[in-house]
Write a protein that holds these residues in place. Structure first.
Motif, PDB file in Angstrom:
ATOM      1  N   UNK A 197      -4.804  13.664   0.774  1.00 23.91           N
ATOM      2  CA  UNK A 197      -4.442  13.180  -0.524  1.00 23.91           C
ATOM      3  C   UNK A 197      -3.491  12.046  -0.448  1.00 23.91           C
ATOM      4  N   UNK A 198      -2.421  12.625   0.117  1.00 24.68           N
ATOM      5  CA  UNK A 198      -1.017  11.999  -0.133  1.00 24.68           C
ATOM      6  C   UNK A 198      -1.175  10.704   0.888  1.00 24.68           C
ATOM      7  N   UNK A 199      -1.707  10.562   2.086  1.00 24.21           N
ATOM      8  CA  UNK A 199      -2.017   9.426   2.703  1.00 24.21           C
ATOM      9  C   UNK A 199      -2.625   8.463   1.939  1.00 24.21           C
ATOM     10  N   UNK A 200      -3.864   8.936   1.102  1.00 19.92           N
ATOM     11  CA  UNK A 200      -4.428   7.959   0.775  1.00 19.92           C
ATOM     12  C   UNK A 200      -3.663   7.439  -0.699  1.00 19.92           C
ATOM     13  N   UNK A 201      -2.895   8.470  -1.305  1.00 20.08           N
ATOM     14  CA  UNK A 201      -2.004   7.943  -2.440  1.00 20.08           C
ATOM     15  C   UNK A 201      -1.096   6.721  -1.780  1.00 20.08           C
ATOM     16  N   UNK A 202      -0.633   6.868  -0.574  1.00 20.59           N
ATOM     17  CA  UNK A 202       0.181   5.942   0.004  1.00 20.59           C
ATOM     18  C   UNK A 202      -0.583   4.591   0.256  1.00 20.59           C
ATOM     19  N   UNK A 203      -1.835   4.788   0.549  1.00 18.81           N
ATOM     20  CA  UNK A 203      -2.744   3.755   0.816  1.00 18.81           C
ATOM     21  C   UNK A 203      -2.874   3.022  -0.522  1.00 18.81           C
ATOM     22  N   UNK A 204      -3.229   3.538  -1.563  1.00 18.78           N
ATOM     23  CA  UNK A 204      -3.503   3.142  -2.914  1.00 18.78           C
ATOM     24  C   UNK A 204      -2.138   2.174  -3.449  1.00 18.78           C
ATOM     25  N   UNK A 205      -1.209   2.761  -3.115  1.00 22.60           N
ATOM     26  CA  UNK A 205       0.198   2.018  -3.499  1.00 22.60           C
ATOM     27  C   UNK A 205       0.553   0.993  -2.654  1.00 22.60           C
ATOM     28  N   UNK A 206       0.034   0.954  -1.547  1.00 22.40           N
ATOM     29  CA  UNK A 206       0.134  -0.131  -0.697  1.00 22.40           C
ATOM     30  C   UNK A 206      -1.054  -1.450  -1.129  1.00 22.40           C
ATOM     31  N   UNK A 207      -2.163  -0.976  -1.260  1.00 20.21           N
ATOM     32  CA  UNK A 207      -3.126  -1.816  -1.594  1.00 20.21           C
ATOM     33  C   UNK A 207      -2.871  -2.680  -3.032  1.00 20.21           C
ATOM     34  N   UNK A 208      -2.084  -1.877  -3.957  1.00 25.37           N
ATOM     35  CA  UNK A 208      -1.579  -2.696  -5.369  1.00 25.37           C
ATOM     36  C   UNK A 208      -0.759  -3.639  -4.913  1.00 25.37           C
ATOM     37  N   UNK A 209       0.325  -3.415  -3.915  1.00 24.16           N
ATOM     38  CA  UNK A 209       1.401  -4.415  -3.510  1.00 24.16           C
ATOM     39  C   UNK A 209       0.736  -5.597  -2.990  1.00 24.16           C
ATOM     40  N   UNK A 210      -0.379  -5.430  -1.891  1.00 27.32           N
ATOM     41  CA  UNK A 210      -0.874  -6.451  -1.256  1.00 27.32           C
ATOM     42  C   UNK A 210      -1.977  -7.094  -2.015  1.00 27.32           C
ATOM     43  N   UNK A 211      -2.413  -6.448  -3.134  1.00 25.95           N
ATOM     44  CA  UNK A 211      -3.488  -7.344  -4.103  1.00 25.95           C
ATOM     45  C   UNK A 211      -2.446  -8.124  -5.020  1.00 25.95           C
ATOM     46  N   UNK A 212      -1.570  -7.722  -5.521  1.00 28.82           N
ATOM     47  CA  UNK A 212      -0.585  -8.535  -6.374  1.00 28.82           C
ATOM     48  C   UNK A 212       0.423  -9.183  -6.206  1.00 28.82           C
ATOM     49  N   UNK A 213       1.103  -9.011  -5.204  1.00 27.59           N
ATOM     50  CA  UNK A 213       2.438  -9.564  -5.128  1.00 27.59           C
ATOM     51  C   UNK A 213       2.239 -11.083  -4.303  1.00 27.59           C
ATOM     52  N   UNK A 214       0.965 -11.398  -3.720  1.00 31.05           N
ATOM     53  CA  UNK A 214       0.869 -12.835  -3.259  1.00 31.05           C
ATOM     54  C   UNK A 214       0.933 -13.789  -4.588  1.00 31.05           C
ATOM     55  N   UNK A 215       0.406 -13.177  -5.668  1.00 28.38           N
ATOM     56  CA  UNK A 215       0.313 -14.308  -6.755  1.00 28.38           C
ATOM     57  C   UNK A 215       1.701 -14.278  -7.595  1.00 28.38           C
ATOM     58  N   UNK A 216       2.849 -13.566  -7.165  1.00 31.62           N
ATOM     59  CA  UNK A 216       4.234 -13.826  -7.736  1.00 31.62           C
ATOM     60  C   UNK A 216       4.813 -14.819  -7.435  1.00 31.62           C
ATOM     61  N   UNK A 217       5.429 -15.613  -8.199  1.00 32.57           N
ATOM     62  CA  UNK A 217       6.113 -16.918  -8.001  1.00 32.57           C
ATOM     63  C   UNK A 217       7.763 -16.129  -7.697  1.00 32.57           C
ATOM     64  N   UNK A 218       7.914 -15.954  -6.523  1.00 35.22           N
ATOM     65  CA  UNK A 218       9.204 -15.727  -6.049  1.00 35.22           C
ATOM     66  C   UNK A 218       9.789 -16.133  -4.774  1.00 35.22           C
ATOM     67  N   UNK A 219      10.862 -15.854  -4.024  1.00 34.66           N
ATOM     68  CA  UNK A 219      11.299 -16.365  -2.935  1.00 34.66           C
ATOM     69  C   UNK A 219      10.319 -15.979  -1.860  1.00 34.66           C
ATOM     70  N   UNK A 220       9.891 -16.939  -1.080  1.00 37.65           N
ATOM     71  CA  UNK A 220       8.916 -16.736  -0.045  1.00 37.65           C
ATOM     72  C   UNK A 220       9.238 -15.842   1.077  1.00 37.65           C
ATOM     73  N   UNK A 221      10.334 -15.974   1.616  1.00 41.32           N
ATOM     74  CA  UNK A 221      10.821 -15.339   2.762  1.00 41.32           C
ATOM     75  C   UNK A 221      11.047 -13.530   2.177  1.00 41.32           C
TER      76      UNK A 221
END
Length: 511
Positions: A106-130
């Motif tokens: 369960x906890x490995x998949x919780x970590x995967x779920x949290x990582x997926x949220x970042x990978x799905x949403x952060x690319x669209x944020x206007x922020x420092x590219x580095x």
């Protein structure tokens, strides 16, 4: 990066609750949503911090290290909780929903779920590219790491690569597909992560070196030694050689005041919550800053002793002396047993008392893993240890490189990297004591070197699996392997509760 553990885990959900009554399908106005959260760099960084906070969940901070150590021939469980003893060291698990094992899943998949949220949403944020590239690299490293654990323990698991909802029913992916995804994630992490972090506030975050080392582990488990070699070369002879080295003192890798040292490639960060006034197992706000590994591995009278060491490998440490005629110093760092002090039980200290004072004539044939205990700074254990879990050390990398070079037919080059590990603890160079070994003989020697250097650190299961040494012949040194069935016990059973709700999952063979 101790402060990462102080962030509240952010676990956003995009799912709606299904119901036959539309009046019940009303969103909670107090619940964060994608629309209001993923807006700026602070949101992105906190989202990544929530992935790291997964290490403080019980599946990681208690059970998974025990599973990797105790299911190998290094250790076993003599716990009065028979289900725990059977699952951890006897290869007996009739309950496919046994909570400690399911917690790790369960906890490995919780970590995967949290990582997926970042990978799905952060690319669209206007922020420092580095900064964006770095945060995405951390998320990809961590997702790759979670799948690495699942690949070693369960093998054939569902790949979930987008933010999931409760109605998702992902199919089982076969192990080669899982390894392929791990490679994809870690290669992306290598491209996005810095060699070092500029700020000390980021100490402990994943780096390019951590991604390369884990990628090399993934390649090696598949016997893709030719693909592992350039990443290990980068760490040993390339740019990473200026970042990492062996600490002068072997024990510095396991003490709370020498964490995140030059030998640390990646370690889980734990801390003491300054607002906590108890150290019990009662869940409280911000409870999980620390780890309870030490409480479950510490000797009786101090901890639960639910996991302990086999004693056959003590002879491995005693098989040769240092160049000064002394005992291998790694033995006393690795184990608490009657002769941790070679003068015997009257001199061996067990949390402020001699072995004799604490146990008398009992426990004379027992040993306990010492590396992640806290006997170096207090006389008790608890559920909230701040002692970091060192997942990849540079010594491990050097031995990985030696194994890779040997497998590629470059045995003569491999000697130098084993020599560095041996000479750190005062042993003569292998190139002096056993020169000119052939490829099979060098691998056998390397099995010894990895055992005495890495005992109790959680790598032995993967090593035995990679070498093809997991079988019932290990019974001669670990009686638990009398129950081991080749073709079955290399993998754990998929939790039954997941199979019950997802018809697309398939149980592992022979379970």
């Amino acid at each position: 990066m101790k402060n990462i553990t102080k962030y509240i885990a952010i676990s956003l959900t995009t799912a709606c609750v299904l119901s036959c009554n539309p009046d019940l399908d009303r969103p909670n106005p107090n619940q964060p949503t994608v629309e209001v959260f993923w807006n700026n760099a602070t949101d992105a960084e906190q989202g990544v911090n929530s992935i790291y906070s997964t290490f403080a969940r019980g599946g990681f901070s208690r059970w998974m290290p025990m599973m990797f150590v105790l299911r190998s021939d290094e250790g076993y469980s003599g716990s009065p909780w028979s289900d725990l003893a059977n699952a951890m060291g006897e290869f007996i698990q009739p309950d496919y929903n046994f909570e400690p094992v399911v917690d790790v899943w369960r906890d490995n998949y919780i970590g995967i779920f949290r990582a997926n949220q970042v990978l799905d949403n952060v690319p669209e944020i206007d922020m420092d590219e580095e900064l964006k590239a770095r945060l995405l690299g951390e998320a990809q490293f961590l997702r790759g790491y979670f799948y690495y654990n699942l690949a070693l323990l369960w093998g054939n698991v569902p790949l979930m690569l987008e933010t999931s909802s409760p109605t998702d029913l992902p199919p089982t992916s076969q192990l080669p597909q899982v390894w392929e995804q791990i490679e994809t994630d870690l290669l992306a992490a290598v491209a996005g992560l810095p060699v070092q972090h500029a700020s000390s506030d980021d100490l402990g975050r994943a780096t390019q070196g951590a991604a390369r080392a884990l990628l090399a582990k993934a390649y090696m488990q598949q016997r893709k030694y030719d693909q592992a070699e350039p990443h290990l070369q980068w760490l040993v002879n390339g740019e990473g050689a200026g970042v990492y080295d062996l600490t002068p003192g072997y024990r510095d890798n396991f003490l709370i005041h020498t964490e995140n040292n030059i030998e640390s490639v990646f370690e889980w960060q734990f801390a003491v919550n300054p607002t906590e006034v108890t150290d019990n197992d009662v869940d409280t706000p911000n409870h999980n800053y620390g780890t309870s590994i030490s409480q479950f591995l510490a000797p009786p009278g101090i901890g639960w002793a639910d996991g302990e060491s086999r004693t056959w490998h003590i002879d491995e440490f005693l098989s040769e002396q240092t160049e000064d005629g002394e005992r291998d110093p790694r033995l006393a760092v690795s184990l608490l047993y009657p002769f941790t002090d070679e003068r015997g039980p009257d001199f061996t200290m067990i949390y402020g008392q001699t072995f004799t004072q604490r146990y008398g004539n009992s426990n004379q044939n027992r040993a306990w893993f010492r590396k992640f205990l806290n006997d170096h700074w207090k006389d008790e254990e608890g559920y909230r240890s701040p002692n970091n879990y060192r997942f990849i050390r540079y010594a491990d990398v050097l031995l990985m490189y030696a194994e890779t070079l040997n497998e590629l037919g470059r045995t003569a080059e491999a000697y130098a990297h084993v020599d560095r590990v041996r000479q750190r603890v005062g042993l003569a160079p292998l190139s002096d004591v056993r020169p000119g070994l052939g490829q099979p003989q060098f691998l056998e020697q390397l099995k010894h070197e990895r055992l005495v250097e890495l005992l109790g650190e959680g790598h032995r299961w993967a090593d035995l699996l990679r070498w093809g040494d997991l079988n019932d012949q290990l019974e001669s040194r670990d009686p638990g392997f009398r129950n081991f069935e080749v073709g079955r016990h290399e993998l754990l059973p998929i939790p039954q509760r997941d199979l019950d709700i997802n018809p697309n999952l398939q149980q592992n063979p022979r379970w």
